[in-house]
Scaffold this motif. Structure first.
Motif, PDB file in Angstrom:
ATOM      1  N   GLU A 106     -35.088  48.502  62.481  1.00 26.08           N
ATOM      2  CA  GLU A 106     -36.224  49.403  62.647  1.00 26.08           C
ATOM      3  C   GLU A 106     -35.810  50.842  62.942  1.00 26.08           C
ATOM      4  N   HIS A 107     -34.743  51.010  63.712  1.00 26.34           N
ATOM      5  CA  HIS A 107     -34.394  52.355  64.177  1.00 26.34           C
ATOM      6  C   HIS A 107     -33.028  52.841  63.703  1.00 26.34           C
ATOM      7  N   GLY A 108     -32.299  51.987  63.008  1.00 25.70           N
ATOM      8  CA  GLY A 108     -30.968  52.368  62.568  1.00 25.70           C
ATOM      9  C   GLY A 108     -29.934  52.144  63.657  1.00 25.70           C
ATOM     10  N   GLN A 109     -28.676  52.189  63.270  1.00 24.85           N
ATOM     11  CA  GLN A 109     -27.577  52.004  64.223  1.00 24.85           C
ATOM     12  C   GLN A 109     -27.294  53.334  64.908  1.00 24.85           C
ATOM     13  N   GLN A 110     -27.642  53.432  66.180  1.00 24.74           N
ATOM     14  CA  GLN A 110     -27.526  54.693  66.900  1.00 24.74           C
ATOM     15  C   GLN A 110     -26.107  54.970  67.387  1.00 24.74           C
ATOM     16  N   VAL A 111     -25.373  53.920  67.724  1.00 27.44           N
ATOM     17  CA  VAL A 111     -24.031  54.090  68.285  1.00 27.44           C
ATOM     18  C   VAL A 111     -23.012  53.468  67.329  1.00 27.44           C
ATOM     19  N   PRO A 112     -22.041  54.246  66.842  1.00 27.55           N
ATOM     20  CA  PRO A 112     -21.059  53.686  65.906  1.00 27.55           C
ATOM     21  C   PRO A 112     -20.089  52.742  66.602  1.00 27.55           C
ATOM     22  N   ILE A 113     -19.483  51.866  65.825  1.00 31.76           N
ATOM     23  CA  ILE A 113     -18.427  51.002  66.344  1.00 31.76           C
ATOM     24  C   ILE A 113     -17.085  51.720  66.180  1.00 31.76           C
ATOM     25  N   LEU A 114     -16.051  51.207  66.826  1.00 32.16           N
ATOM     26  CA  LEU A 114     -14.707  51.774  66.691  1.00 32.16           C
ATOM     27  C   LEU A 114     -13.828  50.783  65.952  1.00 32.16           C
ATOM     28  N   VAL A 115     -13.181  51.246  64.878  1.00 32.05           N
ATOM     29  CA  VAL A 115     -12.296  50.383  64.093  1.00 32.05           C
ATOM     30  C   VAL A 115     -10.982  51.114  63.851  1.00 32.05           C
ATOM     31  N   PHE A 125     -10.423  46.847  57.684  1.00 32.18           N
ATOM     32  CA  PHE A 125     -10.445  47.460  59.001  1.00 32.18           C
ATOM     33  C   PHE A 125     -10.526  46.367  60.066  1.00 32.18           C
ATOM     34  N   GLN A 126     -10.214  46.748  61.303  1.00 33.39           N
ATOM     35  CA  GLN A 126     -10.236  45.802  62.417  1.00 33.39           C
ATOM     36  C   GLN A 126     -10.985  46.446  63.582  1.00 33.39           C
ATOM     37  N   VAL A 127     -11.897  45.688  64.185  1.00 32.62           N
ATOM     38  CA  VAL A 127     -12.761  46.226  65.230  1.00 32.62           C
ATOM     39  C   VAL A 127     -12.025  46.331  66.558  1.00 32.62           C
ATOM     40  N   ALA A 128     -12.207  47.463  67.235  1.00 35.50           N
ATOM     41  CA  ALA A 128     -11.802  47.569  68.636  1.00 35.50           C
ATOM     42  C   ALA A 128     -12.982  47.185  69.519  1.00 35.50           C
ATOM     43  N   TYR A 129     -14.147  47.760  69.242  1.00 32.70           N
ATOM     44  CA  TYR A 129     -15.362  47.330  69.918  1.00 32.70           C
ATOM     45  C   TYR A 129     -16.557  47.559  69.010  1.00 32.70           C
ATOM     46  N   GLY A 130     -17.615  46.792  69.288  1.00 32.84           N
ATOM     47  CA  GLY A 130     -18.820  46.852  68.471  1.00 32.84           C
ATOM     48  C   GLY A 130     -19.041  45.603  67.638  1.00 32.84           C
TER      49      GLY A 130
END
Length: 336
Positions: A106-115, A125-130
């Motif tokens: 509904e609102h989109g992803q407000q906070v990006p993840i870190l990869v 890619f590999q996720v650090a967080y998110g």
């Protein structure tokens, strides 16, 4: 080669040519400085082309710098993004994950993840967080917004742990299990302390609790967000009593246990183990003179001999002095 000679024209000559026309050599539309219209000339056209080329190169280099420093947000295909090599969660409730997916829809992803670029597979890619945001993007079929940074293994787990420290939804046992998994992978304790934001004493207690518990049992219970270190320590003490670890394994396999939420699973198991009696078997050894100088107590893990000093004074010392010869005789008979 310097940028001013990319197409073989000297900037100094161009500036001198424009100075003869009494005009600025650079347009700055963002600053509101736009040169007045001027008659077309070969030198002016070349200078403008050179300026455009230079600006594009600088913008490309700035984007590369931002990506390298993790300052730019890009959109990635979730299919090309893998989880961290160390898990920090014992599962996420389905309703909570669905709510997150709906919010992003509904609102989109407000906070990006870190990869980071995957250390072993090009183009991945590999996720650090998110991880939850990544799962939500997969669920709704959207790109995932991410910051890409070159991270070593240590930098990744520190970023992963510190991000978790800013949230309140990771439980004590999840943090402790994360710390133990890092130690099992060879990370130094100072790195783990930085990742979790704890001191040496706290980290030692966290790892000690996990070492005393079967990992299968921890995973069967789950994160148990309301349960702290003291209660997990009590559970470990109960499991160390004779026969209770086996009883706990049977208890957690029951469907009614698995249907409960995580806090309830901990509580019912703890209550069951508190009420369960230690399974023991005790018999008295009958001597040829019809006395019973020795009591033999057996559990699933050990056998204990108790000597009655009234019925056979000194018999315990007699046996103790002959333990070595008895053991050697046992080895000869069993072939050990």
């Amino acid at each position: 080669m310097a940028r001013k000679n990319l197409i073989g024209i000297s900037d100094d000559r161009a500036i001198e040519a424009e100075a003869d026309l009494g005009r600025s050599s650079v347009d700055r539309p963002i600053s509101g400085l736009i040169s007045a219209a001027r008659p077309a000339s070969p030198v002016g056209g070349i200078t403008r082309s050179l300026s455009n080329i230079t600006q594009k190169v600088e913008r490309a280099q700035e984007l590369e710098r931002q990506l390298a420093e993790g300052l730019a947000v890009v959109e990635l295909d979730p299919a090309h993004v893998d989880a961290s090599f160390v898990a920090d969660r014992l599962g996420v409730a389905a309703d909570a994950q669905s709510a997150l997916a709906q919010q992003i829809r509904e609102h989109g992803q407000q906070v990006p993840i870190l990869v980071r670029p995957h250390p072993a597979e090009a183009g991945r890619f590999q996720v650090a967080y998110g991880h939850r945001r990544l799962a939500a993007a997969r669920e709704i079929g959207a790109k995932v917004r991410a910051v890409v940074r070159d991270l070593s293994d240590e930098q990744l787990v520190i970023s992963q742990g510190q991000e978790n420290n800013t949230r309140t939804d990771l439980s004590f046992i999840e943090r402790s299990l994360f710390a133990t998994r890092l130690e099992d992978r060879g990370f130094a304790r100072d790195v783990i302390m930085s990742a979790l934001g704890v001191d040496k004493a706290a980290l030692s207690k966290m790892i000690t609790v996990v070492r005393r518990l079967p990992i299968d049992l921890i995973e069967a219970i789950g994160p148990a967000p309301s349960i702290g270190r003291r209660r997990w320590t009590e559970l470990a003490e109960l499991l160390e009593q004779d026969g209770k670890a086996e009883a706990a394994a049977d208890f957690t396999n029951d469907e009614t246990f698995q249907a409960r939420d995580s806090d309830q699973r901990f509580e019912v198991l703890w209550a069951f183990l508190r009420a369960a009696k230690t399974r023991t078997k005790a018999v008295r050894w009958l001597a040829p003179d019809d006395t019973a100088p020795v009591r033999i107590r057996e559990t699933e893990s050990e056998t204990t001999l108790s000597f009655n000093r009234k019925q056979a004074p000194g018999f315990a010392d007699f046996v103790r002095q002959r333990l070595q010869s008895l053991y050697l005789e046992y080895q000869q008979e069993t072939g050990d």
